[in-house]
Design a protein around this motif. Structure first.
Motif, PDB file in Angstrom:
ATOM      1  N   MET A  55       0.685  -1.189  -0.027  1.00  0.00           N
ATOM      2  CA  MET A  55       0.121  -0.371  -0.095  1.00  0.00           C
ATOM      3  C   MET A  55       0.973   1.202   0.348  1.00  0.00           C
ATOM      4  O   MET A  55       0.382   2.126  -0.775  1.00  0.00           O
ATOM      5  CB  MET A  55      -1.008  -0.129   0.950  1.00  0.00           C
ATOM      6  N   ALA A  94       1.609   1.884  -3.411  1.00  0.00           N
ATOM      7  CA  ALA A  94       0.680   2.583  -4.867  1.00  0.00           C
ATOM      8  C   ALA A  94       0.195   4.026  -4.044  1.00  0.00           C
ATOM      9  O   ALA A  94      -0.008   4.558  -4.651  1.00  0.00           O
ATOM     10  CB  ALA A  94      -0.809   1.520  -4.002  1.00  0.00           C
ATOM     11  N   PHE A 151       0.951  -6.301  -6.642  1.00  0.00           N
ATOM     12  CA  PHE A 151       1.124  -6.189  -5.001  1.00  0.00           C
ATOM     13  C   PHE A 151       1.147  -7.020  -4.611  1.00  0.00           C
ATOM     14  O   PHE A 151       0.378  -6.938  -3.729  1.00  0.00           O
ATOM     15  CB  PHE A 151       0.162  -4.315  -5.192  1.00  0.00           C
ATOM     16  N   VAL A 157       0.286  -7.048  -0.730  1.00  0.00           N
ATOM     17  CA  VAL A 157      -1.067  -6.308  -0.268  1.00  0.00           C
ATOM     18  C   VAL A 157      -2.253  -7.243  -0.314  1.00  0.00           C
ATOM     19  O   VAL A 157      -2.000  -7.942  -0.696  1.00  0.00           O
ATOM     20  CB  VAL A 157      -1.393  -5.071  -0.811  1.00  0.00           C
ATOM     21  N   ASP A 190      -6.889  -4.909   4.024  1.00  0.00           N
ATOM     22  CA  ASP A 190      -6.008  -4.025   2.232  1.00  0.00           C
ATOM     23  C   ASP A 190      -6.249  -4.396   0.936  1.00  0.00           C
ATOM     24  O   ASP A 190      -5.727  -3.354   0.070  1.00  0.00           O
ATOM     25  CB  ASP A 190      -4.411  -3.618   2.689  1.00  0.00           C
ATOM     26  N   LYS A 240      -8.497  -2.095   0.221  1.00  0.00           N
ATOM     27  CA  LYS A 240      -8.888  -0.909   0.176  1.00  0.00           C
ATOM     28  C   LYS A 240      -7.562  -0.262  -1.524  1.00  0.00           C
ATOM     29  O   LYS A 240      -7.712   0.719  -1.652  1.00  0.00           O
ATOM     30  CB  LYS A 240      -7.593  -0.690   1.728  1.00  0.00           C
ATOM     31  N   LEU A 241      -7.200  -1.641  -1.657  1.00  0.00           N
ATOM     32  CA  LEU A 241      -6.339  -0.722  -2.755  1.00  0.00           C
ATOM     33  C   LEU A 241      -7.023  -0.496  -4.326  1.00  0.00           C
ATOM     34  O   LEU A 241      -6.972   0.236  -4.565  1.00  0.00           O
ATOM     35  CB  LEU A 241      -4.825  -2.409  -3.419  1.00  0.00           C
ATOM     36  N   ASP A 242      -8.178  -2.093  -4.718  1.00  0.00           N
ATOM     37  CA  ASP A 242      -8.846  -1.668  -5.630  1.00  0.00           C
ATOM     38  C   ASP A 242      -9.694  -0.105  -5.187  1.00  0.00           C
ATOM     39  O   ASP A 242      -9.955   0.431  -6.155  1.00  0.00           O
ATOM     40  CB  ASP A 242     -10.069  -2.292  -5.063  1.00  0.00           C
ATOM     41  N   LEU A 278      -8.778   2.495  -3.849  1.00  0.00           N
ATOM     42  CA  LEU A 278      -7.721   3.470  -3.976  1.00  0.00           C
ATOM     43  C   LEU A 278      -7.703   4.276  -5.872  1.00  0.00           C
ATOM     44  O   LEU A 278      -7.694   5.156  -5.996  1.00  0.00           O
ATOM     45  CB  LEU A 278      -6.018   3.384  -3.540  1.00  0.00           C
ATOM     46  N   PHE A 279      -7.363   2.724  -5.483  1.00  0.00           N
ATOM     47  CA  PHE A 279      -7.673   2.841  -7.672  1.00  0.00           C
ATOM     48  C   PHE A 279      -8.513   3.389  -8.450  1.00  0.00           C
ATOM     49  O   PHE A 279      -8.407   3.992  -9.372  1.00  0.00           O
ATOM     50  CB  PHE A 279      -6.402   1.753  -8.030  1.00  0.00           C
TER      51      PHE A 279
END
Length: 235
Positions: A193, A196, A213, A216, A220, A223-225, A227-228
Protein backbone atom coordinates in the motif's frame (compact mmCIF):
# COMPACT_ATOMS: atom_id res chain seq x y z
CA UNK A 1 17.93 -5.50 -43.09
CA UNK A 2 21.20 -3.57 -43.26
CA UNK A 3 21.16 -3.77 -47.07
CA UNK A 4 17.65 -2.33 -47.20
CA UNK A 5 18.56 0.52 -44.87
CA UNK A 6 21.58 1.46 -46.97
CA UNK A 7 19.49 1.66 -50.15
CA UNK A 8 16.83 4.00 -48.75
CA UNK A 9 16.67 7.25 -50.75
CA UNK A 10 16.58 9.42 -47.63
CA UNK A 11 19.17 9.46 -44.88
CA UNK A 12 16.57 10.92 -42.55
CA UNK A 13 14.86 7.73 -41.43
CA UNK A 14 12.87 8.70 -38.33
CA UNK A 15 11.23 5.39 -37.46
CA UNK A 16 12.03 1.68 -37.53
CA UNK A 17 9.35 -0.77 -36.46
CA UNK A 18 10.49 -4.38 -36.15
CA UNK A 19 7.63 -5.29 -33.79
CA UNK A 20 6.78 -8.29 -35.95
CA UNK A 21 9.95 -10.06 -34.75
CA UNK A 22 13.05 -10.65 -36.87
CA UNK A 23 16.81 -10.31 -36.93
CA UNK A 24 18.68 -7.26 -35.70
CA UNK A 25 22.37 -8.01 -35.95
CA UNK A 26 25.61 -6.02 -35.78
CA UNK A 27 25.44 -4.96 -39.45
CA UNK A 28 21.95 -3.50 -39.06
CA UNK A 29 22.99 -1.74 -35.87
CA UNK A 30 26.12 -0.30 -37.49
CA UNK A 31 24.05 1.00 -40.39
CA UNK A 32 21.63 2.71 -38.02
CA UNK A 33 24.51 4.25 -36.10
CA UNK A 34 26.28 5.56 -39.19
CA UNK A 35 23.26 6.91 -41.04
CA UNK A 36 20.25 7.43 -38.79
CA UNK A 37 21.07 7.92 -35.09
CA UNK A 38 20.82 11.68 -35.54
CA UNK A 39 17.24 11.45 -36.83
CA UNK A 40 15.56 8.44 -35.18
CA UNK A 41 12.38 9.23 -33.29
CA UNK A 42 10.83 5.76 -33.03
CA UNK A 43 12.61 2.43 -32.64
CA UNK A 44 10.76 -0.84 -31.97
CA UNK A 45 13.18 -3.76 -31.72
CA UNK A 46 11.83 -5.37 -28.56
CA UNK A 47 11.09 -8.74 -30.19
CA UNK A 48 14.14 -8.90 -32.43
CA UNK A 49 16.85 -11.54 -32.15
CA UNK A 50 20.38 -10.21 -31.83
CA UNK A 51 19.73 -7.03 -29.84
CA UNK A 52 22.29 -6.71 -27.04
CA UNK A 53 22.36 -4.62 -23.89
CA UNK A 54 25.31 -2.64 -25.26
CA UNK A 55 23.28 -1.75 -28.37
CA UNK A 56 20.34 -0.51 -26.30
CA UNK A 57 22.62 1.56 -24.07
CA UNK A 58 24.31 3.18 -27.08
CA UNK A 59 20.95 3.96 -28.66
CA UNK A 60 19.86 5.76 -25.49
CA UNK A 61 23.15 7.65 -25.33
CA UNK A 62 23.22 8.77 -28.96
CA UNK A 63 19.63 9.08 -30.24
CA UNK A 64 18.72 12.50 -28.88
CA UNK A 65 15.47 12.77 -30.85
CA UNK A 66 14.05 9.42 -29.75
CA UNK A 67 10.41 9.57 -28.63
CA UNK A 68 9.44 5.89 -28.58
CA UNK A 69 11.76 3.02 -27.67
CA UNK A 70 10.83 -0.65 -27.41
CA UNK A 71 13.90 -2.77 -26.67
CA UNK A 72 14.41 -6.16 -24.98
CA UNK A 73 16.76 -5.40 -22.10
CA UNK A 74 19.68 -3.38 -20.82
CA UNK A 75 22.06 -4.32 -18.01
CA UNK A 76 22.45 -1.97 -15.06
CA UNK A 77 26.21 -2.38 -15.47
CA UNK A 78 26.11 -1.00 -19.02
CA UNK A 79 24.11 2.03 -17.91
CA UNK A 80 26.31 3.08 -15.00
CA UNK A 81 29.69 2.36 -16.63
CA UNK A 82 28.84 4.17 -19.88
CA UNK A 83 31.07 7.12 -20.85
CA UNK A 84 28.14 9.55 -20.83
CA UNK A 85 24.48 9.75 -19.76
CA UNK A 86 21.45 9.13 -21.96
CA UNK A 87 20.68 11.85 -24.47
CA UNK A 88 17.15 10.61 -25.27
CA UNK A 89 15.49 13.17 -23.00
CA UNK A 90 12.51 13.51 -25.37
CA UNK A 91 11.34 9.94 -24.71
CA UNK A 92 7.60 9.59 -24.14
CA UNK A 93 7.31 5.80 -24.30
CA UNK A 94 9.93 3.34 -23.06
CA UNK A 95 9.71 -0.45 -22.93
CA UNK A 96 12.84 -2.22 -21.68
CA UNK A 97 13.76 -4.73 -18.97
CA UNK A 98 16.48 -3.34 -16.72
CA UNK A 99 18.46 -6.38 -15.59
CA UNK A 100 20.65 -6.66 -12.52
CA UNK A 101 23.65 -9.02 -12.53
CA UNK A 102 25.07 -10.79 -9.50
CA UNK A 103 28.34 -8.86 -9.40
CA UNK A 104 26.75 -5.40 -9.69
CA UNK A 105 28.06 -2.95 -7.12
CA UNK A 106 26.08 -1.53 -4.22
CA UNK A 107 24.53 1.78 -5.21
CA UNK A 108 24.27 1.11 -8.94
CA UNK A 109 20.48 0.79 -8.72
CA UNK A 110 20.33 4.35 -7.45
CA UNK A 111 22.27 5.65 -10.44
CA UNK A 112 19.77 3.99 -12.79
CA UNK A 113 16.81 5.47 -10.89
CA UNK A 114 18.45 8.86 -11.28
CA UNK A 115 19.07 8.33 -15.01
CA UNK A 116 15.41 7.46 -15.62
CA UNK A 117 14.29 10.45 -13.53
CA UNK A 118 15.72 12.72 -16.23
CA UNK A 119 13.22 11.41 -18.79
CA UNK A 120 10.62 13.94 -17.69
CA UNK A 121 8.44 13.60 -20.79
CA UNK A 122 7.72 9.91 -20.16
CA UNK A 123 4.07 8.97 -20.51
CA UNK A 124 4.51 5.20 -20.61
CA UNK A 125 7.14 3.15 -18.76
CA UNK A 126 7.14 -0.64 -19.17
CA UNK A 127 9.80 -2.48 -17.15
CA UNK A 128 8.45 -6.02 -17.58
CA UNK A 129 10.88 -8.75 -18.56
CA UNK A 130 8.41 -10.14 -21.12
CA UNK A 131 5.66 -7.63 -21.93
CA UNK A 132 4.52 -9.41 -25.11
CA UNK A 133 2.85 -12.42 -23.53
CA UNK A 134 1.21 -13.40 -26.82
CA UNK A 135 4.55 -13.53 -28.61
CA UNK A 136 6.34 -16.82 -29.21
CA UNK A 137 9.65 -15.07 -28.72
CA UNK A 138 10.70 -14.03 -25.23
CA UNK A 139 13.87 -12.73 -23.62
CA UNK A 140 16.89 -15.05 -23.44
CA UNK A 141 16.53 -17.35 -20.43
CA UNK A 142 19.75 -15.98 -18.95
CA UNK A 143 18.14 -12.53 -18.88
CA UNK A 144 14.70 -13.71 -17.74
CA UNK A 145 16.26 -15.18 -14.59
CA UNK A 146 17.95 -11.93 -13.56
CA UNK A 147 16.56 -9.56 -10.95
CA UNK A 148 15.61 -5.97 -11.70
CA UNK A 149 15.38 -2.61 -9.93
CA UNK A 150 13.86 -2.79 -6.45
CA UNK A 151 10.86 -0.46 -6.58
CA UNK A 152 10.14 -0.54 -2.84
CA UNK A 153 10.30 2.64 -0.81
CA UNK A 154 13.07 2.98 1.82
CA UNK A 155 12.59 0.86 4.90
CA UNK A 156 11.59 -2.20 2.88
CA UNK A 157 14.62 -2.67 0.62
CA UNK A 158 17.11 -5.49 0.99
CA UNK A 159 20.71 -4.86 1.88
CA UNK A 160 22.59 -3.83 -1.23
CA UNK A 161 19.71 -1.89 -2.76
CA UNK A 162 19.90 1.66 -4.02
CA UNK A 163 18.95 3.20 -0.68
CA UNK A 164 21.84 1.41 1.02
CA UNK A 165 24.24 2.69 -1.60
CA UNK A 166 23.57 6.32 -0.88
CA UNK A 167 21.89 6.74 -4.27
CA UNK A 168 18.33 7.35 -5.38
CA UNK A 169 15.27 5.11 -5.27
CA UNK A 170 11.80 5.26 -6.80
CA UNK A 171 11.26 8.65 -5.13
CA UNK A 172 13.53 10.09 -7.85
CA UNK A 173 10.65 9.48 -10.22
CA UNK A 174 8.34 11.97 -8.53
CA UNK A 175 9.20 14.39 -11.35
CA UNK A 176 7.77 12.03 -14.00
CA UNK A 177 4.56 14.01 -13.74
CA UNK A 178 3.30 13.09 -17.23
CA UNK A 179 3.44 9.34 -16.57
CA UNK A 180 0.11 7.75 -17.49
CA UNK A 181 1.02 4.06 -17.74
CA UNK A 182 3.39 2.05 -15.55
CA UNK A 183 4.08 -1.69 -15.94
CA UNK A 184 6.30 -3.88 -13.77
CA UNK A 185 6.80 -7.55 -12.91
CA UNK A 186 4.80 -8.26 -9.78
CA UNK A 187 6.61 -11.53 -9.14
CA UNK A 188 9.93 -9.66 -8.98
CA UNK A 189 8.67 -7.02 -6.55
CA UNK A 190 7.08 -7.02 -3.11
CA UNK A 191 5.14 -3.77 -3.34
CA UNK A 192 2.43 -2.78 -0.89
CA UNK A 193 0.00 0.00 0.00
CA UNK A 194 2.86 2.36 0.76
CA UNK A 195 4.13 2.18 -2.83
CA UNK A 196 0.62 2.32 -4.31
CA UNK A 197 -0.18 5.48 -2.35
CA UNK A 198 3.10 7.04 -3.42
CA UNK A 199 2.41 6.33 -7.10
CA UNK A 200 -1.07 7.85 -7.21
CA UNK A 201 0.07 10.84 -5.17
CA UNK A 202 3.01 11.74 -7.40
CA UNK A 203 1.86 10.51 -10.80
CA UNK A 204 -1.36 12.51 -11.10
CA UNK A 205 -1.90 11.57 -14.77
CA UNK A 206 -1.66 7.84 -14.04
CA UNK A 207 -4.47 5.83 -15.65
CA UNK A 208 -2.96 2.34 -15.92
CA UNK A 209 -0.84 0.14 -13.65
CA UNK A 210 0.10 -3.37 -14.75
CA UNK A 211 1.67 -5.49 -12.01
CA UNK A 212 0.76 -7.25 -8.78
CA UNK A 213 1.18 -5.60 -5.38
CA UNK A 214 2.31 -8.78 -3.66
CA UNK A 215 2.59 -7.29 -0.16
CA UNK A 216 -1.09 -6.25 -0.10
CA UNK A 217 -3.08 -8.84 1.85
CA UNK A 218 -6.35 -9.25 3.74
CA UNK A 219 -8.51 -6.16 4.09
CA UNK A 220 -5.90 -4.08 2.29
CA UNK A 221 -6.81 -5.78 -1.00
CA UNK A 222 -10.18 -3.99 -1.01
CA UNK A 223 -8.50 -0.77 0.11
CA UNK A 224 -6.10 -1.00 -2.82
CA UNK A 225 -8.94 -1.52 -5.30
CA UNK A 226 -10.83 1.41 -3.79
CA UNK A 227 -7.75 3.62 -3.98
CA UNK A 228 -7.18 2.95 -7.66
CA UNK A 229 -10.86 3.29 -8.57
CA UNK A 230 -11.05 6.61 -6.74
CA UNK A 231 -8.02 7.88 -8.66
CA UNK A 232 -9.28 6.50 -11.98
CA UNK A 233 -6.44 4.00 -12.32
CA UNK A 234 -7.03 0.72 -14.17
CA UNK A 235 -5.31 -2.48 -13.08
Amino acid sequence: MATILRTLPSRKLIGLDRAGEGQFGPMTFSCLREMYFGHLQELKIEQCVGVSSAMVQEIMMECAHLIILEAPYVFIRDIVTAPKPWSCLKLKEMTVYIAKQEDDEVGWDGLVFEQISKLRRLRSLDLQRNPRYSSKRIRPETVMDLETLDLRLPGFCNSGSSSDGGGCDIRCWSNLVQLGSFCFDGDRQVLGMKEALWMVEHWRDLTTIWGEFEAVEGNDVDKLDTLFKKKGVNL
